[in-house]
Design a protein around this motif. Structure first.
Motif, short mmCIF file in Angstrom:
data_model
loop_
_atom_site.label_atom_id
_atom_site.label_comp_id
_atom_site.label_asym_id
_atom_site.label_seq_id
_atom_site.Cartn_x
_atom_site.Cartn_y
_atom_site.Cartn_z
N VAL A 150 0.91 -1.13 -0.09
CA VAL A 150 -0.06 0.06 -0.10
C VAL A 150 0.77 1.17 0.17
O VAL A 150 1.90 1.29 0.95
CB VAL A 150 -0.77 -0.08 1.26
N LEU A 151 0.75 2.21 -0.86
CA LEU A 151 1.24 3.60 -0.85
C LEU A 151 0.26 4.54 -0.71
O LEU A 151 -0.85 4.59 -1.14
CB LEU A 151 1.82 3.60 -2.44
N MET A 152 0.72 5.49 0.47
CA MET A 152 -0.15 6.66 0.73
C MET A 152 0.29 7.76 0.84
O MET A 152 1.38 8.31 1.57
CB MET A 152 -0.65 6.09 2.42
N ASP A 153 -0.06 8.63 -0.06
CA ASP A 153 -0.05 10.10 -0.53
C ASP A 153 1.25 10.58 -0.36
O ASP A 153 1.60 11.13 0.85
CB ASP A 153 -1.04 10.81 0.55
N ALA A 154 2.13 10.38 -1.38
CA ALA A 154 3.40 11.20 -1.70
C ALA A 154 3.85 11.25 -3.10
O ALA A 154 2.91 11.09 -4.01
CB ALA A 154 4.42 11.06 -0.46
N PHE A 155 4.89 10.79 -3.20
CA PHE A 155 5.14 10.42 -4.69
C PHE A 155 6.49 9.44 -4.49
O PHE A 155 7.12 9.14 -3.66
CB PHE A 155 5.71 11.74 -5.51
N LEU A 156 6.82 8.97 -5.77
CA LEU A 156 8.05 8.16 -5.97
C LEU A 156 9.28 9.02 -6.78
O LEU A 156 8.91 9.16 -7.96
CB LEU A 156 7.58 6.80 -6.70
N PRO A 157 10.16 9.40 -6.07
CA PRO A 157 11.35 10.03 -6.82
C PRO A 157 11.63 9.04 -8.01
O PRO A 157 12.01 8.02 -8.05
CB PRO A 157 12.18 10.29 -5.79
N GLY A 158 11.93 9.75 -9.17
CA GLY A 158 12.73 9.31 -10.29
C GLY A 158 11.65 8.49 -11.17
O GLY A 158 12.14 7.72 -12.26
N VAL A 159 10.35 8.37 -10.97
CA VAL A 159 9.25 7.59 -11.65
C VAL A 159 8.46 8.48 -12.37
O VAL A 159 7.68 9.48 -11.85
CB VAL A 159 8.52 6.72 -10.78
N GLY A 160 8.30 8.29 -13.71
CA GLY A 160 7.72 9.14 -14.50
C GLY A 160 7.97 10.71 -14.40
O GLY A 160 9.15 11.20 -14.41
N ASP A 161 7.02 11.65 -14.39
CA ASP A 161 7.36 12.98 -14.49
C ASP A 161 7.22 13.54 -13.03
O ASP A 161 6.41 14.47 -12.83
CB ASP A 161 6.21 13.73 -15.38
N TRP A 162 7.93 12.93 -12.28
CA TRP A 162 8.05 13.24 -10.72
C TRP A 162 8.29 14.63 -10.24
O TRP A 162 7.93 15.18 -9.37
CB TRP A 162 8.81 12.07 -10.04
N THR A 163 8.98 15.36 -11.20
CA THR A 163 9.42 16.55 -10.50
C THR A 163 8.19 17.75 -10.76
O THR A 163 8.32 18.88 -10.21
CB THR A 163 10.72 17.45 -11.68
N HIS A 164 7.12 17.34 -11.17
CA HIS A 164 5.81 17.93 -11.35
C HIS A 164 4.71 17.59 -10.26
O HIS A 164 3.73 18.18 -10.11
CB HIS A 164 5.05 18.11 -12.45
N VAL A 165 5.21 16.65 -9.10
CA VAL A 165 4.44 16.58 -7.97
C VAL A 165 4.10 17.68 -7.20
O VAL A 165 4.72 18.49 -7.10
CB VAL A 165 5.29 15.29 -7.29
N TRP A 166 3.01 17.52 -6.65
CA TRP A 166 2.36 18.78 -5.88
C TRP A 166 2.96 19.11 -4.61
O TRP A 166 3.25 20.29 -4.36
CB TRP A 166 0.94 18.61 -5.49
N LEU A 167 3.87 18.26 -4.26
CA LEU A 167 4.86 18.66 -2.96
C LEU A 167 5.68 19.54 -3.51
O LEU A 167 6.51 20.11 -2.62
CB LEU A 167 5.21 17.25 -2.31
N LEU A 168 6.04 19.40 -4.74
CA LEU A 168 7.50 20.39 -5.06
C LEU A 168 7.02 21.64 -5.32
O LEU A 168 7.96 22.58 -5.35
CB LEU A 168 8.17 19.85 -6.36
#
Length: 309
Positions: A150-168
């Motif tokens: 189970v993955l709960m609310d954040a992101f996976l660095p290095g996967v897909g367009d991860w630099t556009h994640v909301w936390l950034l």
């Protein structure tokens, strides 16, 4: 119809009551949360445990600005059917805080060493925030030893367009480490964490409770706690390289993704589908980042249902 002798009926009633009390005691015992430590992979890990040792193991991994304490409301809900293990990650809470080893691959190796020391060949693993990165790194390194994830609310660095994640949008804190930041937060841990607890919530008045805020601030105020916490972010560059490599070999175990409607939203679900072929994505309505605190009535039943499969 002839009634049984009164003495026999009394004995039978007493036996039923005794069995009921015994069953209640067993249930209470399996749900009781105990605190332990283990020396594994060169560190001492503190962990909470509930449930019976011969039952299906579930590992719960906390995120930043929290510790294993965040899982206390969930653990009794699982303890009747699973043994539940909730560690403080290297650098957090009562676990040791060495100078290095804060890349998520190494943190996952810590947890794997703990699991093996407890004698469990396979686990179900859950991670929130930084913990989800550790959970993914665990599954990617030991795919044959993970039943589900189970993955709960954040992101996976290095996967897909991860630099556009909301936390950034708050990129500053990913680079907030070193001598000067440590001096700025010394004795002001609570002030620093208020940013996360308030601004990452859908409603700051319905986020991490006051008693928990006091507890987490004191835990990170332990010697080395803030320095270690900053290391989680400092290692994102290495994590991105590691995860990009992991993603080349897709996972196949069932994966549940829970993402806050007012936080990560669809982003983490889309990322998960790039690394696993068997993904179920759920948007937690009305919630920000702190799913366990903001929306327990949605989050806990979803976790229990998935982990009980």
């Amino acid at each position: 119809m002839k009634l049984l002798p009164r003495s026999f009926r009394r004995a039978a009633t007493a036996l039923v009551l005794m069995l009921a009390v015994h069953a209640t005691a067993q249930a209470a015992g399996s749900a009781a949360i105990q605190s332990h430590t283990a020396d594994v992979n060169g560190v001492t890990l503190h962990y909470l445990q509930a449930g019976q040792s011969d039952e299906s193991p579930v590992v719960l991994l906390h995120g930043y600005a929290e510790t294993s304490h965040m899982w206390r409301p969930l653990m009794p809900q699982l303890a009747g059917r699973h043994v539940v293990i909730a560690p403080d990650l290297r650098g957090a809470g009562q676990s040791s805080k060495p100078e290095g080893g804060y890349d998520k691959k190494t943190l996952a190796q810590d947890i794997h060493a703990l699991v093996k020391s407890l004698g469990y060949p396979k686990v179900k693993i859950v991670g929130h925030d930084i913990g989800l990165m550790v959970a993914y790194a665990y599954a990617a390194q030991y795919p044959d030893e993970v039943d589900s994830i189970v993955l709960m609310d954040a992101f996976l660095p290095g996967v897909g367009d991860w630099t556009h994640v909301w936390l950034l949008r708050d990129l500053w804190h990913f680079h907030f480490y070193g001598e000067t930041p440590l001096k700025l937060v010394d004795g002001r841990e609570r002030t620093y964490f208020e940013h996360f607890w308030n601004d990452f919530a859908a409603d700051r008045t319905h986020s991490v409770p006051e008693a928990d805020r006091q507890f987490y601030a004191s835990e990170y105020a332990r010697p080395g706690g803030m320095r270690a916490g900053f290391e989680y972010f400092k290692n994102f560059e290495q994590d991105a390289k590691d995860f990009a490599g992991f993603a080349k070999t897709p996972l196949h175990m069932p994966m549940l993704v829970l993402s806050g409607e007012k936080a990560g939203g669809q982003f983490l679900i889309d990322q998960a589908k790039l690394v696993d072929t068997n993904v179920e994505g759920v948007i937690v309505k009305g919630s920000g980042h702190w799913l366990m605190e903001e929306a327990p009535e949605q989050t806990i039943p979803a976790l229990v249902a998935f982990l009980d499969k």
